[in-house]
Structures are given as C-alpha cells and as structure tokens.
Design an enzyme around this catalytic site. Structure first.
Site, PDB file in Angstrom:
ATOM      1  N   GLY A  28       0.772  -1.233   0.000  1.00 44.24           N
ATOM      2  CA  GLY A  28       0.000   0.000   0.000  1.00 44.24           C
ATOM      3  C   GLY A  28       0.804   1.284   0.000  1.00 44.24           C
ATOM      4  N   SER A  29       2.032   1.268  -0.564  1.00 42.43           N
ATOM      5  CA  SER A  29       2.784   2.530  -0.588  1.00 42.43           C
ATOM      6  C   SER A  29       2.100   3.552  -1.494  1.00 42.43           C
ATOM      7  CB  SER A  29       4.238   2.302  -1.015  1.00 42.43           C
ATOM      8  OG  SER A  29       4.323   1.937  -2.370  1.00 42.43           O
ATOM      9  N   ASN A  30       1.456   3.088  -2.549  1.00 36.38           N
ATOM     10  CA  ASN A  30       0.731   4.031  -3.414  1.00 36.38           C
ATOM     11  C   ASN A  30      -0.534   4.551  -2.750  1.00 36.38           C
ATOM     12  OD1 ASN A  30       2.117   4.263  -6.176  1.00 36.38           O
ATOM     13  ND2 ASN A  30       2.256   2.086  -5.674  1.00 36.38           N
ATOM     14  N   HIS A 107      -5.912  -8.900  -8.596  1.00 34.28           N
ATOM     15  CA  HIS A 107      -6.954  -9.815  -9.062  1.00 34.28           C
ATOM     16  C   HIS A 107      -7.535  -9.191 -10.332  1.00 34.28           C
ATOM     17  CE1 HIS A 107     -10.711 -12.127  -9.153  1.00 34.28           C
ATOM     18  NE2 HIS A 107     -11.325 -10.976  -9.282  1.00 34.28           N
ATOM     19  N   HIS A 125       0.174   0.822 -13.145  1.00 32.21           N
ATOM     20  CA  HIS A 125       1.009  -0.329 -13.520  1.00 32.21           C
ATOM     21  C   HIS A 125       2.458   0.128 -13.669  1.00 32.21           C
ATOM     22  CE1 HIS A 125       1.983  -4.244 -14.969  1.00 32.21           C
ATOM     23  NE2 HIS A 125       2.476  -3.758 -16.099  1.00 32.21           N
ATOM     24  N   GLU A 195       5.867   6.130  -9.474  1.00 27.13           N
ATOM     25  CA  GLU A 195       4.450   5.759  -9.343  1.00 27.13           C
ATOM     26  C   GLU A 195       3.722   6.688  -8.381  1.00 27.13           C
ATOM     27  OE1 GLU A 195       3.703   1.116  -9.897  1.00 27.13           O
ATOM     28  OE2 GLU A 195       4.639   1.612  -7.994  1.00 27.13           O
TER      29      GLU A 195
END
Ligand code: GAR
Length: 213
Positions: A28-30, A107, A125, A195
C-alpha cells in the site's frame, strides 16, 4: 453509502471532494501517497475506503492508521470469479465512489465488476503502455535490461474499461531510466517513487475536473 440521499452526498462531497475507493492487495505505498496528498490538501479528494482481497495486506493497516474504512473481501475457494466480482462490486458501491483506484490490486477484474463503474476504474502499472503487462513487471524489466534488451522502463495510469490486463485508455505515463549499475532494489525504488508522483498528479488532475451534482 449506497443508500445515502443526494443531500447527504452533496454535503460530504462539498467537505472532502470526490470520493476515492482504493483496491489494494499489497503493502500500500501508493495508497499511502494518496492518503498523504489528501491530508496535505494537494489532492482535493477523500479516500473513503480501502478494499483488499488479502486480509493481511499492509494496505489495510495503512487505512486503519489513517482512520479510513478498511474491508477485506476474500474470494471463497468454491466461488466463481463472476460471483466474487459481483460481491466485490457491492462492497465497493456501498462507499459511493467517484473513482476506484487499483493500486497494487492483483486480481483481474471481470465485467461483473467493471460494468458497475464505467469510466471510474483507474489502474496503476509499473511499466509503459503495451510493455510488460501482468505481474512482476519490475523484475522482468530489470532482467531485460541485464540481458541488454532495454535501458528504460516506466509507469502508467490508465482507465480500465474491460478485462484487458494492464491495458486501457492511458491517462498518464512517466519514463524511468535503468542505470547500468542498478540493482533490482534501486530500480524498484526509482519506479515506486515515479508511481507515487504519477498517481497523485493524475488524481489531482481528475478530481479537479470532477463535476458534482
Ligand atoms: C505497484 O508497483 C503497482 O504498480 C503494482 O503493484 C505495486 C503495489 O505497490 N501493480 C501491478 O503490478 C498491477 N499489474 P504498493 O502496494 O506499495 O502500492
């Protein structure tokens, strides 16, 4: 929530801006970059919930620490993909999102989910459009560079209209150079930095153009 009246919805949105639900399977760094950007006021939006398919995902811990609703929706062993995606869509819809951000979501979503949120699902991505779709994109870019087949990679943010893997109308990209002396760790760190910036900047842009009833 799904049953919220328009009046309540407008009330909440006026205070916090567009509602973002983040889907995340990993650390969850983003997600954290989005949370930090909303907290600082750079991103005029609210992360209203974090949903994971993995109960142990670090992203859920980050949500709890930030006092954001966190939900694990785990696919049952005997559950068909379509049924899981429909159940996931119900869980997400309950938070009445303006945007759904896939930030390390591992997923592949079917139309049973995507058809519920047209033009609202955004994927991050760690590769440039048309390159390295799927898992382990950073490792594969590193391996290709070591083999002399590439000297740069990148990151992208795109809309998810259908079941294409890491493919859809591109919203933003950033190129990331691969240095001759990079290790996988140094390259991964540079990609993650790119990102975090790209995702936050893209959401700032999208939320600026958001029109609320
Ligand atoms: C990120 O590198 C993201 O781009 C990638 O998973 C990582 C999650 O990191 N997503 C994909 O590979 C999607 N195909 P995080 O959990 O620290 O945000």
């Amino acid at each position: 929530m799904g049953a919220r009246s328009a009046a309540i919805s407008r009330d909440v949105d006026d205070r916090g801006g567009p509602r973002i639900v983040v889907l995340a399977s990993g650390g969850g760094s983003n997600l954290q970059a989005l949370i930090d950007a909303t907290a600082s006021g750079r991103l005029a939006a609210q992360v209203v919930a974090v949903v994971s398919n993995r109960p142990e995902a670090g992203a859920l811990d980050r949500a709890r620490r930030a006092r954001i609703d966190s939900v694990a929706v785990v696919r049952r062993a005997d559950e068909r993909r379509h049924d899981y995606d429909a159940r996931l869509a119900d869980a997400v819809a309950a938070f009445d999102p303006d945007w759904i951000v896939l930030a390390g979501w591992m997923h592949l979503l079917s139309m049973a989910f995507l058809a519920r949120f047209p033009q609202r699902v955004i994927n991050l991505h760690p590769a440039l459009p048309g390159e390295l779709p799927g898992t382990r994109a950073i490792e594969r870019a590193f391996d290709e560079a070591r083999a002399g087949h590439r000297s740069r990679t990148g990151v992208m943010v795109h809309l998810v209209p259908d079941e294409g893997v890491d493919n859809g109308p591109v919203l933003a990209t950033a190129t990331v150079p691969i240095a001759a002396d990079d290790s996988l760790d140094t390259l991964a760190a540079r990609i993650h930095d790119a990102e975090h910036s790209l995702l936050v900047d893209t959401m700032i842009d999208l939320c600026r153009h958001e029109v609320h009833a």
